[in-house]
Scaffold this motif. Structure first.
Motif: not given
Length: 457
Positions: A408-409, A413-414, A420-423
């Motif tokens: 689930d984690a 994340a995916a 948001t993921a690269t900030k």
């Protein structure tokens, strides 16, 4: 005169030299001997330290990880505690005349400690209501009683507490009455909870070995190896009720192979439903009967690997109904279900290490899921812990839940937006500094437009 004086001085010096040389001769052997002893002691200590095995027994489980553990090794017992404190000795001093004459140094004047009783030929095992473990030792001719928490041991001794010939099996009922089989005396001795002899069974017996108690139906099962039969007695009246297995003549001794018959059976166990399990040793199989003695089924085949038997001896049933069989020649404990399917096994070599066996013969399981085994050659009893089906199911669910949480984690994340993921993120410990070019200018130092003067206003 001068010449005579020099000769006298020479003689005196010669005497002194001889005396000094003699003293050195007397002292040097003692010093060298002490040095040799010290070196030998150091070497012995180093060898002993090198021989120690660095094993974390808390991780000794079966089957091996990553499988869910079903058996854990807990420890072993070899007899009464040994007092290893050094003995105070008084060494008799040797005079110089004895040393010159080469007299042998007398031994230390001390008394040896009494060496405590140790297991030599343990066989049958039983556990009482207090958790004490009883082991019948054939060669010592005594019953060892172990406290598994303190490792203390007491004995029921031959000639003192009872008269034994060649004791084999032990069974204890729910009131702590104890039954002990004696092949040489052709009988079963009955002891009270206070370990006092209160009776015996001799009717029909020739060579009683394994014993089992059905506490619900009050039945005592006795395996007679020489008669190839199992005798069933009333555990209270001690009367013979019936026999399991066909009677044999001397010509057919240990030769019957038909289902329900035996060839040198050795041990017996009873499950919670009253079903009876017998190790048919020379036929390399286990036979199962109902509470009335009717044949149900059999499993096992001759062989020397897991899933087969060579000389099955001890047998026990755990709380989940699994069948534990101790094989003397394979030196392996194998666990089966009622259908004869191998579930797991312990022991893969003939050795003295934890979870290994030499001349494995006895096995017993108590209500706390502790498993005990006895071996003849090392003279010891090992203790294991059976992980029940319910405990294994709980561990399986815990692992599945942990895997699901990690999955689930990863999925969460995916699914995060790309920006948001690269900030970049900052932590409270980090300080965000503004580059000097981006800092607001000081008004006092701000540049004036071209052509103006400081005093123009």
């Amino acid at each position: 005169m001068f010449h005579l004086l020099n000769k006298s001085n020479f003689n005196a010096k010669a005497v002194e030299a001889v005396a000094l040389l003699l003293a050195l001769c007397l002292v040097l052997p003692v010093s060298l001997s002490a040095g040799d002893k010290k070196k030998k002691a150091d070497t012995t200590t180093q060898k002993a330290e090198a021989a120690k095995l660095d094993i974390d027994t808390s991780k000794l489980v079966w089957p091996n990880p990553p499988n869910i553990a079903r058996v854990r090794w807990l420890g072993y017992y070899a007899g009464m505690k040994i007092d290893r404190t050094p003995v105070e000795t008084t060494k008799k001093k040797q005079g110089w005349m004895d040393r010159v004459a080469g007299a042998k140094q007398e031994d230390n004047e001390d008394k040896l400690k009494t060496f405590p009783w140790q297991l030599i030929g343990p066989y049958g095992i039983a556990i009482d209501s207090k958790g004490l473990v009883y082991v019948a030792d054939q060669k010592v001719g005594a019953i060892f009683i172990f406290d598994t928490e303190t490792h203390d041991a007491t004995l029921i001794k031959n000639g003192t507490d009872a008269h034994f010939g060649w004791i084999n099996g032990i069974a204890i009922d729910d009131s702590d009455r104890m039954f002990v089989s004696d092949g040489k005396m052709h009988r079963i001795l009955i002891f009270s909870p206070k370990h006092e002899v209160e009776g015996q069974i001799m009717e029909g017996l020739v060579d009683p070995v394994g014993l089992a108690i059905d506490t619900e139906n009050r039945l005592l099962y006795v395996v007679d190896e020489q008669q190839d039969q199992v005798f069933v007695y009333d555990a209270d009246s001690l009367k013979l009720l019936r026999k399991i297995g066909s009677p044999v003549t001397p010509a057919k001794k240990h030769s019957l192979t038909t289902p329900g018959d035996f060839a040198a059976p050795t041990n017996v166990a009873v499950d919670s439903d009253g079903n009876v399990y017998v190790t048919d040793t020379l036929n390399s199989r286990v036979e199962i009967f109902d509470a009335d003695g009717h044949f149900i089924s059999t499993f096992g085949k001759a062989g020397d690997g897991p899933g087969s038997f060579f000389r099955p001896k001890g047998i026990a049933i755990d709380g989940d109904g699994h069948i534990w069989v101790a094989d003397e020649y394979q030196d392996r404990v194998q666990v089966y279900n009622r259908e004869g399917q191998l579930l797991t096994y312990i022991g893969d070599t003939h050795a003295n290490g934890p979870g290994q066996f030499k001349a494995l013969v006895g096995i017993a399981i108590d209500k706390q899921n502790r498993v005990f085994t006895t071996e003849q050659y090392p003279g010891r009893m090992q203790m294991f812990r059976y992980v029940t089906d319910a405990e294994a199911a709980t561990e399986k669910k815990r692992r599945e839940d942990a895997l699901q949480q990690r999955a689930d984690a990863r999925n969460a994340a995916a699914q995060m937006p790309a920006d948001t993921a690269t900030k970049p993120t900052t932590t409270p410990a980090q300080k965000t500094e503004v580059p000097p070019a981006a800092k607001p200018a000081d008004p006092a130092s701000e540049k004036k437009p071209a052509g103006s003067s400081p005093n123009s206003n």
